[in-house]
Design a protein around this motif. Structure first.
Motif, short mmCIF file in Angstrom:
data_model
loop_
_atom_site.label_atom_id
_atom_site.label_comp_id
_atom_site.label_asym_id
_atom_site.label_seq_id
_atom_site.Cartn_x
_atom_site.Cartn_y
_atom_site.Cartn_z
N LEU A 32 52.40 28.57 17.63
CA LEU A 32 51.43 28.75 16.74
C LEU A 32 50.20 27.62 17.34
O LEU A 32 49.27 28.08 17.21
CB LEU A 32 51.69 28.69 15.41
CG LEU A 32 50.36 28.84 14.28
CD1 LEU A 32 50.11 30.26 14.75
CD2 LEU A 32 51.07 28.78 12.80
N GLN A 33 50.60 26.48 17.25
CA GLN A 33 49.83 25.32 17.64
C GLN A 33 49.22 25.71 19.12
O GLN A 33 48.07 25.43 19.38
CB GLN A 33 50.65 23.96 18.05
CG GLN A 33 51.02 23.43 16.58
CD GLN A 33 51.80 22.32 16.77
OE1 GLN A 33 52.83 22.22 17.39
NE2 GLN A 33 51.66 21.26 15.68
N GLN A 45 42.89 29.23 21.73
CA GLN A 45 41.87 29.95 20.99
C GLN A 45 40.67 28.86 20.97
O GLN A 45 39.29 29.24 21.32
CB GLN A 45 42.17 30.41 19.80
CG GLN A 45 40.91 30.76 19.02
CD GLN A 45 41.36 31.21 17.57
OE1 GLN A 45 41.61 32.48 17.33
NE2 GLN A 45 41.33 30.44 16.54
N THR A 46 40.85 27.79 20.66
CA THR A 46 39.97 26.72 20.31
C THR A 46 39.12 26.51 21.62
O THR A 46 37.97 26.42 21.97
CB THR A 46 40.31 25.49 19.95
OG1 THR A 46 41.08 25.88 18.53
CG2 THR A 46 39.32 24.47 19.69
N LEU A 56 35.91 26.45 12.60
CA LEU A 56 37.15 26.72 12.02
C LEU A 56 38.30 26.79 12.90
O LEU A 56 39.57 26.42 12.49
CB LEU A 56 36.99 28.49 11.39
CG LEU A 56 35.84 28.58 10.37
CD1 LEU A 56 35.65 29.99 10.02
CD2 LEU A 56 36.37 27.68 9.15
N SER A 57 38.01 26.95 14.06
CA SER A 57 39.51 26.84 15.06
C SER A 57 39.89 25.53 15.16
O SER A 57 40.88 25.34 15.21
CB SER A 57 39.09 27.43 16.36
OG SER A 57 40.26 27.76 17.15
N VAL A 58 39.00 24.61 15.09
CA VAL A 58 39.30 23.05 15.51
C VAL A 58 39.83 22.68 14.20
O VAL A 58 40.80 21.87 14.03
CB VAL A 58 37.93 22.33 15.66
CG1 VAL A 58 38.20 20.59 15.42
CG2 VAL A 58 37.49 22.23 17.05
N LEU A 106 43.41 23.87 13.99
CA LEU A 106 44.31 23.18 15.02
C LEU A 106 44.57 21.78 14.43
O LEU A 106 45.63 21.24 14.58
CB LEU A 106 43.67 22.98 16.30
CG LEU A 106 44.15 22.03 17.67
CD1 LEU A 106 45.53 23.03 17.77
CD2 LEU A 106 43.29 22.15 18.42
N ALA A 107 43.69 21.04 13.72
CA ALA A 107 43.89 19.74 13.13
C ALA A 107 45.06 19.91 12.01
O ALA A 107 45.75 18.95 11.83
CB ALA A 107 42.43 19.29 12.41
#
Length: 128
Positions: free
Chosen positions: A22-23, A29-30, A120-122, A125-126
């Motif tokens: 998932l990560q 994606q990011t 939103l992707s960042v 991820l965070a």
């Protein structure tokens, strides 16, 4: 007793693998969304920018589908939370809208939506 310990250990390993996948999917994606921003700049300044942006759109959409797959695999067999599945599915909807707006040449919505998607992707991820 040994079977229970082995089963618990296997479940923990599967959960970690699902979370790692998932990560990786969110990071991919990011990265693809960031590269779309770069190719959008090239779209304005070079002859090959349109081709690069079009190919990048397909790769970004594929990365969004991979994010959904990774979220499902982290949730269902790993026993994790279903929340990432909802986030990934929502992101796939945003990516679909983004593709439609790009094809329709509606930059007034396409560009801000791209910025929102990157943010939103960042954030996703965070959180991982």
């Amino acid at each position: 007793m040994a079977t229970q310990v082995t089963t618990t250990t296997a479940a923990a390993t599967n959960t970690r693998r699902g979370a790692s996948f998932l990560q990786i999917a969110i990071a991919l994606q990011t990265l693809t969304i960031f590269l779309q921003a770069v190719s959008a700049g090239l779209l304005l300044t070079s002859s090959y920018g349109e081709t690069l942006h079009g190919v990048g759109a397909r790769v970004m959409y594929g990365a969004s589908m991979l994010y959904v797959l990774a979220a499902v695999l982290a949730w269902k067999p790993g026993g994790g939370s279903p929340r990432p599945v909802w986030h990934a599915s929502g992101f796939l909807v945003l990516a679909s809208v983004q593709v439609v707006l790009g094809i329709a040449h509606v930059p007034s919505v396409h560009v801000p939506l791209g910025v929102l998607m990157f943010g939103l992707s960042v954030l996703a991820l965070a959180r991982r």
